[in-house]
Design a protein around this motif. Structure first.
Motif, mmCIF file in Angstrom:
data_model
loop_
_atom_site.group_PDB
_atom_site.id
_atom_site.type_symbol
_atom_site.label_atom_id
_atom_site.label_comp_id
_atom_site.label_asym_id
_atom_site.label_seq_id
_atom_site.Cartn_x
_atom_site.Cartn_y
_atom_site.Cartn_z
ATOM 1 N N TYR A 28 -119.674 85.839 5.745
ATOM 2 C CA TYR A 28 -120.429 85.639 4.411
ATOM 3 C C TYR A 28 -120.225 86.534 3.368
ATOM 4 C CZ TYR A 28 -124.424 84.261 1.471
ATOM 5 O OH TYR A 28 -125.068 83.790 0.373
ATOM 6 N N ARG A 82 -117.703 80.209 2.738
ATOM 7 C CA ARG A 82 -119.105 80.126 2.226
ATOM 8 C C ARG A 82 -119.333 78.768 1.106
ATOM 9 N NH1 ARG A 82 -122.349 84.968 -1.538
ATOM 10 N NH2 ARG A 82 -123.724 83.334 -2.497
ATOM 11 N N ARG A 85 -120.278 75.888 3.056
ATOM 12 C CA ARG A 85 -121.509 75.964 3.506
ATOM 13 C C ARG A 85 -122.619 76.036 2.388
ATOM 14 N NH1 ARG A 85 -120.780 80.739 8.222
ATOM 15 N NH2 ARG A 85 -119.628 79.292 9.813
ATOM 16 N N GLN A 86 -122.441 76.326 1.339
ATOM 17 C CA GLN A 86 -123.394 76.288 0.399
ATOM 18 C C GLN A 86 -123.636 74.798 0.047
ATOM 19 O OE1 GLN A 86 -122.719 79.086 -2.825
ATOM 20 N NE2 GLN A 86 -124.534 78.817 -3.631
ATOM 21 N N GLN A 87 -122.430 73.969 -0.249
ATOM 22 C CA GLN A 87 -122.718 72.530 -0.357
ATOM 23 C C GLN A 87 -123.642 71.756 0.652
ATOM 24 O OE1 GLN A 87 -118.787 71.033 -0.554
ATOM 25 N NE2 GLN A 87 -118.347 71.876 -2.845
ATOM 26 N N THR A 88 -123.353 72.234 1.920
ATOM 27 C CA THR A 88 -124.012 71.691 3.170
ATOM 28 C C THR A 88 -125.570 72.354 2.859
ATOM 29 O OG1 THR A 88 -122.163 71.743 4.595
ATOM 30 C CG2 THR A 88 -124.184 71.666 5.652
ATOM 31 N N SER A 89 -125.762 73.460 2.387
ATOM 32 C CA SER A 89 -127.143 73.981 2.344
ATOM 33 C C SER A 89 -128.127 73.447 1.262
ATOM 34 C CB SER A 89 -127.003 75.595 2.137
ATOM 35 O OG SER A 89 -126.496 76.140 3.027
ATOM 36 N N GLN A 90 -127.311 72.779 0.268
ATOM 37 C CA GLN A 90 -128.096 72.206 -0.878
ATOM 38 C C GLN A 90 -128.786 70.811 -0.301
ATOM 39 O OE1 GLN A 90 -128.539 73.774 -3.615
ATOM 40 N NE2 GLN A 90 -127.317 75.377 -2.700
ATOM 41 N N TRP A 93 -131.597 72.421 1.964
ATOM 42 C CA TRP A 93 -132.990 72.976 0.948
ATOM 43 C C TRP A 93 -133.784 71.679 0.491
ATOM 44 C CZ3 TRP A 93 -134.912 77.214 0.552
ATOM 45 C CH2 TRP A 93 -134.472 78.451 0.744
ATOM 46 N N LEU A 118 -130.416 79.509 6.265
ATOM 47 C CA LEU A 118 -130.465 78.856 4.868
ATOM 48 C C LEU A 118 -130.897 79.470 3.883
ATOM 49 C CD1 LEU A 118 -130.600 75.987 3.733
ATOM 50 C CD2 LEU A 118 -132.899 75.644 4.505
ATOM 51 N N SER A 121 -128.157 80.229 2.137
ATOM 52 C CA SER A 121 -127.529 78.995 1.886
ATOM 53 C C SER A 121 -125.984 79.178 2.618
ATOM 54 C CB SER A 121 -127.187 78.902 0.328
ATOM 55 O OG SER A 121 -128.328 78.451 -0.218
ATOM 56 N N ASN A 122 -126.103 79.486 3.825
ATOM 57 C CA ASN A 122 -125.091 79.624 4.868
ATOM 58 C C ASN A 122 -125.233 78.940 6.013
ATOM 59 O OD1 ASN A 122 -122.566 81.145 5.493
ATOM 60 N ND2 ASN A 122 -123.587 82.706 6.735
#
Length: 307
Positions: A28, A82, A85-90, A93, A118, A121-122
Protein backbone atom coordinates in the motif's frame (compact mmCIF):
# COMPACT_ATOMS: atom_id res chain seq x y z
CA UNK A 1 11.87 27.74 0.92
CA UNK A 2 13.86 27.61 4.16
CA UNK A 3 15.79 24.43 4.85
CA UNK A 4 14.99 22.29 7.86
CA UNK A 5 17.74 21.90 10.47
CA UNK A 6 19.87 18.88 9.67
CA UNK A 7 18.80 16.94 12.77
CA UNK A 8 15.11 17.64 12.05
CA UNK A 9 15.57 16.57 8.43
CA UNK A 10 17.16 13.28 9.51
CA UNK A 11 14.41 12.60 12.05
CA UNK A 12 11.68 13.14 9.46
CA UNK A 13 13.48 11.06 6.84
CA UNK A 14 13.64 8.08 9.15
CA UNK A 15 10.02 8.54 10.29
CA UNK A 16 8.82 8.67 6.68
CA UNK A 17 10.82 5.56 5.84
CA UNK A 18 9.34 3.68 8.83
CA UNK A 19 5.84 4.79 7.82
CA UNK A 20 6.29 3.51 4.27
CA UNK A 21 7.93 0.31 5.53
CA UNK A 22 4.83 -0.44 7.61
CA UNK A 23 2.29 0.07 4.84
CA UNK A 24 4.49 -1.84 2.39
CA UNK A 25 3.59 -4.94 4.40
CA UNK A 26 0.11 -4.44 2.93
CA UNK A 27 1.29 -3.50 -0.59
CA UNK A 28 0.00 0.00 0.00
CA UNK A 29 1.67 3.25 -1.13
CA UNK A 30 0.73 6.59 0.42
CA UNK A 31 0.13 10.15 -0.69
CA UNK A 32 2.02 12.95 1.04
CA UNK A 33 -1.13 13.79 3.03
CA UNK A 34 -1.42 10.17 4.19
CA UNK A 35 2.26 10.00 5.10
CA UNK A 36 1.73 13.07 7.26
CA UNK A 37 -1.33 11.59 8.99
CA UNK A 38 0.29 8.22 9.71
CA UNK A 39 3.82 9.48 10.32
CA UNK A 40 5.49 7.10 12.73
CA UNK A 41 6.12 8.73 16.11
CA UNK A 42 7.00 12.27 14.99
CA UNK A 43 4.94 15.46 15.26
CA UNK A 44 5.22 17.36 11.99
CA UNK A 45 3.40 19.72 9.68
CA UNK A 46 2.29 18.64 6.23
CA UNK A 47 4.55 21.37 4.86
CA UNK A 48 7.62 19.83 6.51
CA UNK A 49 6.72 16.35 5.28
CA UNK A 50 6.31 17.62 1.72
CA UNK A 51 9.61 19.47 1.98
CA UNK A 52 11.48 16.33 2.99
CA UNK A 53 9.76 14.23 0.32
CA UNK A 54 10.76 16.66 -2.44
CA UNK A 55 14.26 17.52 -1.20
CA UNK A 56 17.51 16.06 -2.46
CA UNK A 57 18.05 14.01 0.67
CA UNK A 58 19.22 10.53 1.60
CA UNK A 59 15.53 9.57 1.58
CA UNK A 60 15.45 10.02 -2.21
CA UNK A 61 17.43 6.78 -2.63
CA UNK A 62 15.02 4.93 -0.37
CA UNK A 63 11.65 6.12 -1.68
CA UNK A 64 9.97 6.33 -5.08
CA UNK A 65 7.09 8.55 -6.17
CA UNK A 66 4.71 7.52 -8.94
CA UNK A 67 1.46 9.31 -9.84
CA UNK A 68 1.50 11.11 -6.50
CA UNK A 69 1.98 7.95 -4.44
CA UNK A 70 5.10 7.24 -2.38
CA UNK A 71 6.49 3.76 -1.77
CA UNK A 72 9.77 2.07 -0.96
CA UNK A 73 12.23 2.14 -3.86
CA UNK A 74 11.88 -0.98 -5.98
CA UNK A 75 8.24 -1.44 -4.98
CA UNK A 76 6.63 0.78 -7.60
CA UNK A 77 4.23 -2.00 -8.64
CA UNK A 78 2.16 -1.36 -5.50
CA UNK A 79 0.90 1.92 -7.01
CA UNK A 80 -1.05 0.10 -9.73
CA UNK A 81 -2.14 -2.43 -7.14
CA UNK A 82 -3.56 0.31 -4.90
CA UNK A 83 -5.42 1.88 -7.81
CA UNK A 84 -6.96 -1.46 -8.75
CA UNK A 85 -7.94 -2.24 -5.15
CA UNK A 86 -9.41 1.21 -4.72
CA UNK A 87 -11.84 0.51 -7.56
CA UNK A 88 -12.80 -2.80 -5.96
CA UNK A 89 -13.24 -1.04 -2.61
CA UNK A 90 -15.69 1.51 -3.98
CA UNK A 91 -18.19 -1.25 -4.74
CA UNK A 92 -17.74 -2.73 -1.27
CA UNK A 93 -18.12 0.62 0.50
CA UNK A 94 -21.73 0.82 -0.67
CA UNK A 95 -22.46 -2.53 0.99
CA UNK A 96 -20.48 -1.57 4.10
CA UNK A 97 -22.61 1.52 4.57
CA UNK A 98 -25.85 -0.31 3.80
CA UNK A 99 -25.28 -3.05 6.38
CA UNK A 100 -23.59 -0.69 8.81
CA UNK A 101 -26.75 1.41 8.87
CA UNK A 102 -28.87 -1.70 9.46
CA UNK A 103 -26.63 -2.78 12.35
CA UNK A 104 -26.78 0.74 13.80
CA UNK A 105 -30.55 0.43 14.16
CA UNK A 106 -30.37 -2.76 16.22
CA UNK A 107 -30.97 -2.59 19.98
CA UNK A 108 -28.15 -1.22 22.14
CA UNK A 109 -25.75 -0.39 19.26
CA UNK A 110 -23.98 2.91 20.02
CA UNK A 111 -21.32 2.97 17.29
CA UNK A 112 -20.49 1.15 14.07
CA UNK A 113 -17.15 1.72 12.34
CA UNK A 114 -15.41 0.10 9.39
CA UNK A 115 -11.91 -1.20 10.12
CA UNK A 116 -9.34 -3.40 8.40
CA UNK A 117 -8.41 -3.23 4.74
CA UNK A 118 -11.65 -1.60 3.61
CA UNK A 119 -11.06 1.37 5.92
CA UNK A 120 -8.02 2.08 3.72
CA UNK A 121 -9.84 1.08 0.49
CA UNK A 122 -7.29 -1.69 0.01
CA UNK A 123 -9.42 -4.78 -0.55
CA UNK A 124 -9.36 -7.65 -3.00
CA UNK A 125 -12.36 -9.33 -4.60
CA UNK A 126 -14.76 -11.06 -2.19
CA UNK A 127 -13.15 -9.41 0.82
CA UNK A 128 -14.74 -9.29 4.27
CA UNK A 129 -16.20 -6.07 5.65
CA UNK A 130 -14.71 -5.64 9.14
CA UNK A 131 -16.71 -3.74 11.75
CA UNK A 132 -15.82 -2.36 15.17
CA UNK A 133 -18.99 -2.04 17.27
CA UNK A 134 -19.66 -0.32 20.59
CA UNK A 135 -22.68 -1.47 22.59
CA UNK A 136 -24.55 -0.37 25.66
CA UNK A 137 -23.19 -1.65 28.96
CA UNK A 138 -24.66 -4.99 30.00
CA UNK A 139 -25.99 -5.92 26.56
CA UNK A 140 -22.91 -6.73 24.49
CA UNK A 141 -23.54 -10.42 23.93
CA UNK A 142 -27.24 -10.03 23.28
CA UNK A 143 -26.45 -7.30 20.74
CA UNK A 144 -23.82 -9.50 19.12
CA UNK A 145 -26.36 -12.31 18.71
CA UNK A 146 -28.71 -9.96 16.89
CA UNK A 147 -25.90 -8.76 14.62
CA UNK A 148 -25.00 -12.35 13.75
CA UNK A 149 -28.48 -12.57 12.24
CA UNK A 150 -27.58 -9.67 9.91
CA UNK A 151 -24.30 -11.39 9.05
CA UNK A 152 -26.13 -14.54 7.99
CA UNK A 153 -28.66 -12.56 5.98
CA UNK A 154 -25.88 -10.71 4.13
CA UNK A 155 -24.05 -13.99 3.45
CA UNK A 156 -27.09 -15.20 1.50
CA UNK A 157 -26.45 -12.27 -0.86
CA UNK A 158 -22.74 -13.04 -1.12
CA UNK A 159 -21.67 -10.21 1.21
CA UNK A 160 -19.18 -11.24 3.90
CA UNK A 161 -19.62 -9.18 7.06
CA UNK A 162 -17.08 -9.62 9.84
CA UNK A 163 -18.06 -7.76 13.03
CA UNK A 164 -15.00 -9.07 14.86
CA UNK A 165 -14.51 -6.44 17.58
CA UNK A 166 -17.22 -5.54 20.11
CA UNK A 167 -16.72 -3.41 23.22
CA UNK A 168 -19.21 -1.98 25.67
CA UNK A 169 -19.25 1.71 26.59
CA UNK A 170 -17.42 0.89 29.84
CA UNK A 171 -14.49 -0.68 27.96
CA UNK A 172 -13.56 1.98 25.39
CA UNK A 173 -10.00 2.26 26.69
CA UNK A 174 -8.05 -0.50 24.92
CA UNK A 175 -5.15 -2.16 26.74
CA UNK A 176 -3.43 -3.46 23.59
CA UNK A 177 -1.16 -0.49 22.96
CA UNK A 178 0.88 -1.31 19.85
CA UNK A 179 1.51 0.38 16.51
CA UNK A 180 -0.84 -2.20 14.96
CA UNK A 181 -3.76 -1.29 17.24
CA UNK A 182 -2.94 2.41 16.95
CA UNK A 183 -3.20 2.13 13.17
CA UNK A 184 -6.49 0.23 13.41
CA UNK A 185 -7.98 2.96 15.61
CA UNK A 186 -6.61 5.82 13.52
CA UNK A 187 -7.78 4.21 10.28
CA UNK A 188 -11.30 3.25 11.39
CA UNK A 189 -14.14 5.07 9.65
CA UNK A 190 -17.23 5.68 11.83
CA UNK A 191 -20.52 5.01 10.05
CA UNK A 192 -22.75 5.86 13.02
CA UNK A 193 -22.33 7.11 16.58
CA UNK A 194 -19.79 9.88 16.06
CA UNK A 195 -20.04 11.06 19.71
CA UNK A 196 -19.16 7.52 20.84
CA UNK A 197 -16.27 7.46 18.36
CA UNK A 198 -14.99 10.70 19.85
CA UNK A 199 -15.12 9.17 23.35
CA UNK A 200 -13.23 6.15 22.03
CA UNK A 201 -10.46 8.38 20.68
CA UNK A 202 -10.40 10.43 23.88
CA UNK A 203 -9.94 7.31 26.02
CA UNK A 204 -7.15 6.06 23.75
CA UNK A 205 -4.90 9.09 23.68
CA UNK A 206 -1.94 6.71 23.69
CA UNK A 207 -2.58 6.30 19.93
CA UNK A 208 -1.01 9.73 19.47
CA UNK A 209 2.24 8.43 20.94
CA UNK A 210 2.54 6.23 17.86
CA UNK A 211 0.71 8.46 15.34
CA UNK A 212 0.80 12.03 16.71
CA UNK A 213 -0.68 13.59 13.56
CA UNK A 214 -3.64 11.19 13.28
CA UNK A 215 -6.17 12.88 15.55
CA UNK A 216 -9.79 12.38 14.52
CA UNK A 217 -11.20 10.08 11.82
CA UNK A 218 -9.64 9.81 8.34
CA UNK A 219 -13.08 10.57 6.92
CA UNK A 220 -16.49 11.20 8.46
CA UNK A 221 -19.45 9.20 7.18
CA UNK A 222 -21.43 9.47 10.43
CA UNK A 223 -23.68 12.40 11.29
CA UNK A 224 -22.52 14.72 14.06
CA UNK A 225 -25.60 13.96 16.12
CA UNK A 226 -27.64 10.89 15.38
CA UNK A 227 -30.90 10.76 17.34
CA UNK A 228 -31.92 7.30 18.44
CA UNK A 229 -34.21 5.83 15.81
CA UNK A 230 -37.72 5.03 16.95
CA UNK A 231 -37.32 1.41 15.84
CA UNK A 232 -34.21 0.98 17.97
CA UNK A 233 -35.89 2.58 20.97
CA UNK A 234 -38.99 0.42 20.63
CA UNK A 235 -37.10 -2.87 20.20
CA UNK A 236 -34.95 -2.10 23.24
CA UNK A 237 -37.94 -1.81 25.56
CA UNK A 238 -38.68 -5.55 26.06
CA UNK A 239 -34.93 -6.21 26.41
CA UNK A 240 -34.55 -3.70 29.24
CA UNK A 241 -36.24 -6.17 31.55
CA UNK A 242 -35.15 -9.06 33.77
CA UNK A 243 -35.75 -11.28 30.73
CA UNK A 244 -33.26 -9.22 28.72
CA UNK A 245 -30.73 -9.49 31.53
CA UNK A 246 -31.21 -13.25 31.68
CA UNK A 247 -30.78 -13.56 27.90
CA UNK A 248 -27.59 -11.49 28.05
CA UNK A 249 -26.11 -13.67 30.78
CA UNK A 250 -27.14 -16.89 29.04
CA UNK A 251 -25.71 -15.84 25.67
CA UNK A 252 -22.56 -14.48 27.32
CA UNK A 253 -21.80 -17.73 29.15
CA UNK A 254 -22.62 -19.87 26.11
CA UNK A 255 -20.58 -17.94 23.57
CA UNK A 256 -17.56 -17.22 25.78
CA UNK A 257 -17.23 -20.96 26.44
CA UNK A 258 -17.60 -21.82 22.76
CA UNK A 259 -15.31 -19.10 21.39
CA UNK A 260 -12.63 -19.79 24.00
CA UNK A 261 -12.47 -23.40 22.83
CA UNK A 262 -12.03 -22.22 19.24
CA UNK A 263 -9.09 -20.00 20.21
CA UNK A 264 -6.39 -22.59 19.58
CA UNK A 265 -3.62 -20.55 17.93
CA UNK A 266 -4.09 -16.83 18.36
CA UNK A 267 -3.50 -15.04 21.65
CA UNK A 268 -5.10 -11.89 20.23
CA UNK A 269 -8.73 -12.83 20.90
CA UNK A 270 -10.51 -11.74 24.07
CA UNK A 271 -13.92 -12.79 25.35
CA UNK A 272 -15.30 -11.13 28.49
CA UNK A 273 -18.51 -9.52 29.69
CA UNK A 274 -17.42 -6.21 28.11
CA UNK A 275 -15.42 -7.32 25.07
CA UNK A 276 -15.64 -9.78 22.20
CA UNK A 277 -12.49 -9.58 20.11
CA UNK A 278 -12.56 -12.41 17.59
CA UNK A 279 -9.08 -12.14 16.10
CA UNK A 280 -8.25 -15.79 15.54
CA UNK A 281 -5.60 -15.56 12.80
CA UNK A 282 -2.73 -13.92 14.79
CA UNK A 283 -2.55 -11.24 12.11
CA UNK A 284 -1.28 -8.63 14.53
CA UNK A 285 1.57 -10.82 15.73
CA UNK A 286 2.73 -11.58 12.19
CA UNK A 287 2.49 -7.93 11.16
CA UNK A 288 4.44 -6.65 14.16
CA UNK A 289 7.13 -9.27 13.68
CA UNK A 290 7.54 -8.37 10.01
CA UNK A 291 7.59 -4.66 10.84
CA UNK A 292 10.22 -5.10 13.53
CA UNK A 293 12.37 -7.10 11.12
CA UNK A 294 12.30 -4.18 8.73
CA UNK A 295 12.91 -1.25 11.05
CA UNK A 296 15.72 -2.94 12.98
CA UNK A 297 17.79 -2.99 9.79
CA UNK A 298 19.95 0.08 9.23
CA UNK A 299 18.51 3.02 7.34
CA UNK A 300 20.68 2.84 4.23
CA UNK A 301 21.32 6.21 2.53
CA UNK A 302 22.81 4.51 -0.54
CA UNK A 303 19.84 2.41 -1.57
CA UNK A 304 16.77 0.52 -0.57
CA UNK A 305 17.05 -1.41 2.68
CA UNK A 306 16.50 -5.13 2.37
CA UNK A 307 12.93 -5.83 3.46
Amino acid sequence: MSQLPQSRQATLEQAIWRTLAYVDLFDYPLTAVEIHRYLDGVVATLHDVRQVLTSRSVLAAQVSCLHGFYCLAGREEVVALRQMRQQTSQKLWAEARRYGNIIAQLPFVHMVAVTGSLAMSNVIDKADIDYFIVTENGRLWLTRALIVGVVRWAARRGILLCPNYFVSESALGLADQTIYTAREIAQMVPLSGLPTYQRLRQQNQWVLNFLPNADGPPQVLAAESQPKRWLQAVTELPLRTPLGTWLEQWEQARKIAKLTLEQTVSEESCFTAVMCKGHFQAHQKRTLRAYQNRITKPFNPKGNSEV
